[in-house]
Design a protein around this motif. Sequence first.
Motif, short mmCIF file in Angstrom:
data_model
loop_
_atom_site.label_atom_id
_atom_site.label_comp_id
_atom_site.label_asym_id
_atom_site.label_seq_id
_atom_site.Cartn_x
_atom_site.Cartn_y
_atom_site.Cartn_z
N LYS A 1 56.79 81.25 59.79
CA LYS A 1 55.97 82.32 59.20
C LYS A 1 54.65 81.81 58.64
N GLY A 2 54.36 80.53 58.84
CA GLY A 2 53.08 79.98 58.41
C GLY A 2 52.96 79.75 56.92
N VAL A 3 54.08 79.53 56.25
CA VAL A 3 54.05 79.28 54.80
C VAL A 3 53.87 77.79 54.55
N GLU A 4 52.83 77.45 53.80
CA GLU A 4 52.61 76.05 53.44
C GLU A 4 53.55 75.66 52.31
N PRO B 1 66.07 71.90 55.40
CA PRO B 1 65.67 72.02 56.80
C PRO B 1 65.74 73.47 57.31
N LYS B 2 66.71 74.23 56.81
CA LYS B 2 66.88 75.62 57.26
C LYS B 2 65.77 76.51 56.71
N ALA C 1 56.09 72.34 60.38
CA ALA C 1 55.98 72.60 58.94
C ALA C 1 54.60 72.22 58.42
N GLN C 2 54.02 73.11 57.60
CA GLN C 2 52.75 72.81 56.92
C GLN C 2 53.09 72.24 55.55
N LEU C 3 52.82 70.96 55.36
CA LEU C 3 53.26 70.28 54.14
C LEU C 3 52.09 69.70 53.38
N PRO D 1 57.82 64.34 46.39
CA PRO D 1 58.07 63.35 47.44
C PRO D 1 59.47 63.45 48.06
N GLU D 2 60.48 63.72 47.25
CA GLU D 2 61.86 63.78 47.76
C GLU D 2 62.05 64.96 48.71
N SER D 3 61.45 66.11 48.39
CA SER D 3 61.59 67.27 49.29
C SER D 3 60.77 67.07 50.55
N LEU D 4 59.60 66.46 50.44
CA LEU D 4 58.76 66.23 51.63
C LEU D 4 59.44 65.28 52.61
N ALA D 5 60.21 64.33 52.10
CA ALA D 5 60.92 63.40 52.99
C ALA D 5 61.89 64.14 53.90
N ILE D 6 62.46 65.23 53.40
CA ILE D 6 63.38 66.05 54.20
C ILE D 6 62.59 67.03 55.07
N LEU D 7 61.58 67.67 54.51
CA LEU D 7 60.85 68.73 55.21
C LEU D 7 59.97 68.19 56.34
N LYS D 8 59.59 66.91 56.28
CA LYS D 8 58.70 66.38 57.33
C LYS D 8 59.38 66.33 58.70
#
Length: 426
Positions: free
Chosen positions: A288-291, A279-280, A308-310, A296-303
Amino acid sequence: MNALNVAEYTHTLGLQAKTASALMAKAPAAIKNKALKVLARLLRENVDALQIDNARDLDRARTAGLPEPMVDRLKLSPKVLETCAEGCEQLAAMPDIIGEILGMKQQPSGIRVGQMRVPIGVFGMIYESRPNVTIEAASLSIKSGNACILRGGSEAIDSNKALAKLVQQALAEAGLPQDAVQLVQTTDREAVGQLIAMPQFVDVIIPRGGKGLIERISRDAKVPVIKHLDGNCHTYVDDPCDIAMAVKVADNAKTNKYSPCNASEGLLVARGVASDFLPKIGAVYAAKGVEMRGCPESLAILKKVAGAQLAQATEQDWSEEYLAPIISVKIVAGVDEAIAHINHYSSHHTDAILTTHHLHAQRFLREVDSASVMVNASTRFADGFEYGLGAEIGISTDKFHARGPVGLEGLTSLKYVVLGDGEVRV
């Protein structure tokens, strides 16, 4: 220039370079350093004239519709030229490594055996875009006692010709052969094919440019090539680690600059710290606009990260060199899986571990098969200047001769020397 003339022309360049290399190999350090200092002076004295030549390249590039980032690489601004001049002076101030003898040991027979550092001889440099590479290659060639043949991109031909003229002026003023640094004056691509197929004159080829150029050189060359094809670098965030430090370093490794080959393209995160770390860093990248292209496991946290551009990572993403504000993200079980992933997908350029576990750090250093391996530092440090080499002519992911940033030592070879006092073999 027809094909026959190109062949004759490159043959002449090779012959002249080979002749000059013998004189450069025995040139005293003071004379080589004088040439570098004169070159620094000439660069400063000719800023205005060089920008006139450079303007012709810039106008031609814009007329041809070259993207603005590519046009920007062609610019010889006063700042770029001052950096070139300072680089020449820094090289002049460095110790001369030619002729140094390493590891001299007495043998039971009575002879003493060691190795002496000597110039490679003649190297060919094939590069695109940036005309300042002409000065970097020339200055390293002079300091290392080599001769070189430089073939820059057609988009920078006027700038390269003007710079090469100053290099030859500096060589002459110092009493060194002007043919020690020669620029291929034609933009005919056949000259490249000839240059990489002259083992009688050229000892090594160093391509510096896009993947297509380097693949072509590697495929067709009849002389050894120092190269790297990709810069798919990784940062692995270990369990345990200093989370604040890991965020700072992972940010720098990706966003300090997107286009260099030492920017991190892959982020691996140990499962034990993922919920705290992702999350940090996700918030930093989002700002900074980084995609982020994640598993799947990381996207579950990052969403859960605002803005966030995922995207779902594909198999191709794990080995991709983006050179853009995009990064692949994968959660791994720990250091074993991180090392296995890197050794499978990386381009063996530069990979880093962020950890507070000493044994994990030592394992990473030993087991990751890359030219540069780092502990608790940004992959952006993989650079000749940052490594204290003074300058670099490129980065090698090969395992023979030179590996990593190629500076003065990478442009030399070692030969065995034996000192005796009448010993004979029995």
